[in-house]
Structure formats: C-alpha cells, structure tokens
Design a protein around this motif. Sequence first.
Motif, short mmCIF file in Angstrom:
data_model
loop_
_atom_site.label_atom_id
_atom_site.label_comp_id
_atom_site.label_asym_id
_atom_site.label_seq_id
_atom_site.Cartn_x
_atom_site.Cartn_y
_atom_site.Cartn_z
N ALA A 29 0.19 23.26 -10.63
CA ALA A 29 -1.07 24.59 -10.75
C ALA A 29 -1.80 22.91 -9.77
N GLY A 30 -2.85 23.84 -9.32
CA GLY A 30 -3.81 23.10 -8.31
C GLY A 30 -5.01 22.18 -8.97
N ILE A 31 -5.70 21.85 -8.50
CA ILE A 31 -6.49 21.00 -9.33
C ILE A 31 -8.01 21.17 -8.77
N VAL A 32 -8.71 20.88 -9.49
CA VAL A 32 -10.84 20.61 -9.09
C VAL A 32 -10.68 19.16 -8.28
N LEU A 33 -10.80 18.56 -7.27
CA LEU A 33 -11.50 18.02 -6.68
C LEU A 33 -12.58 17.90 -5.82
N THR A 34 -12.51 16.67 -5.78
CA THR A 34 -14.12 16.39 -4.39
C THR A 34 -13.91 15.82 -3.19
N GLY A 35 -14.31 15.84 -2.27
CA GLY A 35 -13.73 15.45 -1.00
C GLY A 35 -12.94 13.35 -0.88
N THR A 36 -14.07 12.48 -1.45
CA THR A 36 -13.55 11.27 -2.01
C THR A 36 -12.58 11.71 -2.83
N GLU A 37 -12.37 12.05 -3.58
CA GLU A 37 -10.77 12.21 -4.11
C GLU A 37 -9.60 12.71 -3.31
N SER A 68 -8.53 6.16 -7.80
CA SER A 68 -9.19 4.97 -7.41
C SER A 68 -10.80 5.71 -6.53
N PRO A 69 -12.00 4.73 -6.50
CA PRO A 69 -12.64 5.40 -5.83
C PRO A 69 -11.83 5.34 -4.07
N TYR A 70 -12.62 6.16 -3.21
CA TYR A 70 -12.23 5.93 -1.83
C TYR A 70 -13.01 4.51 -1.36
N GLU A 71 -12.22 3.66 -0.67
CA GLU A 71 -12.93 2.86 0.07
C GLU A 71 -14.21 3.15 0.77
N GLN A 72 -14.18 3.77 1.75
CA GLN A 72 -15.38 4.18 2.85
C GLN A 72 -16.46 5.11 2.35
N GLY A 73 -15.74 5.48 0.56
CA GLY A 73 -16.92 6.21 0.41
C GLY A 73 -18.95 5.74 0.02
N ASN A 74 -19.52 6.32 0.36
CA ASN A 74 -21.02 5.42 -0.40
C ASN A 74 -21.20 6.35 -1.46
N ARG A 75 -22.79 5.75 -1.77
CA ARG A 75 -22.91 6.27 -3.27
C ARG A 75 -23.05 7.25 -4.17
N PHE A 76 -21.80 8.76 -3.34
CA PHE A 76 -21.97 9.50 -4.03
C PHE A 76 -20.31 10.08 -3.92
N ASN A 77 -18.95 8.58 -4.31
CA ASN A 77 -18.13 8.42 -5.02
C ASN A 77 -17.82 8.93 -6.08
N HIS A 78 -16.26 9.10 -6.34
CA HIS A 78 -16.26 9.59 -7.58
C HIS A 78 -16.25 8.82 -8.88
N GLU A 79 -16.12 9.56 -9.73
CA GLU A 79 -15.64 8.71 -10.80
C GLU A 79 -14.23 9.19 -11.69
N PRO A 80 -13.09 7.76 -11.44
CA PRO A 80 -12.21 7.18 -11.06
C PRO A 80 -11.27 8.26 -12.29
N LEU A 81 -11.74 8.04 -13.42
CA LEU A 81 -10.91 8.78 -14.76
C LEU A 81 -12.33 10.00 -15.40
N ARG A 82 -12.70 10.57 -14.36
CA ARG A 82 -12.98 11.42 -14.57
C ARG A 82 -12.45 12.85 -14.94
#
Length: 157
Positions: A29-37, A68-82
Amino acid sequence: MDKAPKAIKIAAENRKARHDYHIHETYEAGIVLTGTEVKSLRAGKANLKDSYARVENSEVFLHNLHISPYEQGNRFNHEPLRTRKLLLHRFEINKLIGKVREKGYALVPLKLYFSRGKVKVDLALATGKKLYDKRDDIAERDAKREMDRAFRERQKE
C-alpha cells in the motif's frame, strides 16, 4: 523492454509481528505523508512496533505509526503519532473489509520501505498466535539451529 529492478530501501520493519501473528496475505500500500515525514523516514526514524491498520468509511488508515519529528524541521513539523491514510485499490479494500469482519483477523504493517522513491507499506492480513504456537515456533527454530550446527561440525571433519 526490460524493466529496471526495483530498488528497495527499508525504512522500518516490524519483526515482532511475525512472532505474534500468523500471516495469511500481504498487500503493498502507498501511504499519505507530509514532506518532513518522508525526510525522517529517509533517516530511518520510524517505529512500527504498536501500529495497526483499520478500515474506516471504506478507507484504510494506519494508527500508532511513530515517525520522529524531522530535526531540521521548523514549526510546520509533523505530529509523530498522527493517523495516516493508506492507498489501496478499491477491490483490495473491499476484500479487506470482508476479511476483517471475520473473527480474529487484524491488519498489521510489516515494513515501511522506499520503492522507486515512493514510501510503501507491507500490510498483512493476520490472526494472533496463541502462546503454544509461539512456543512451537521457538522450539522449531532451535531444532533447526541445532541441525545446522551439527551439519557444519560434520563437514569440518
């Protein structure tokens, strides 16, 4: 024309799933993710340990996948357990709906990997093992290890 072989890079694996469940079928299956994920997955910062999938409103969602949140991410980082949506064909989802309604079947993710640059999930249709099944598997594995060891000793002579 020859197709290029799939380059697969495993981002996370659920080794305990094969110990705790009887695997009947697997689906990619594919998975819907954000860039920082995706960036965190490329760094191998994911945990499938307690995750599971569930069919809700004719869609499949993955719960408790910890990225885990991306280390170089900013305030738009993702929620880890969404909760993340899985991408499957309609006929596969319909088949899963029928199977999951049966008693004892669960949807368990086995591994997260990159295939041709896209993140994929190996999703297993599985039933839970009883304690004696686990003991049988351990005994079988130990017996095989002993046989291999004896065989190697025999070859050295």
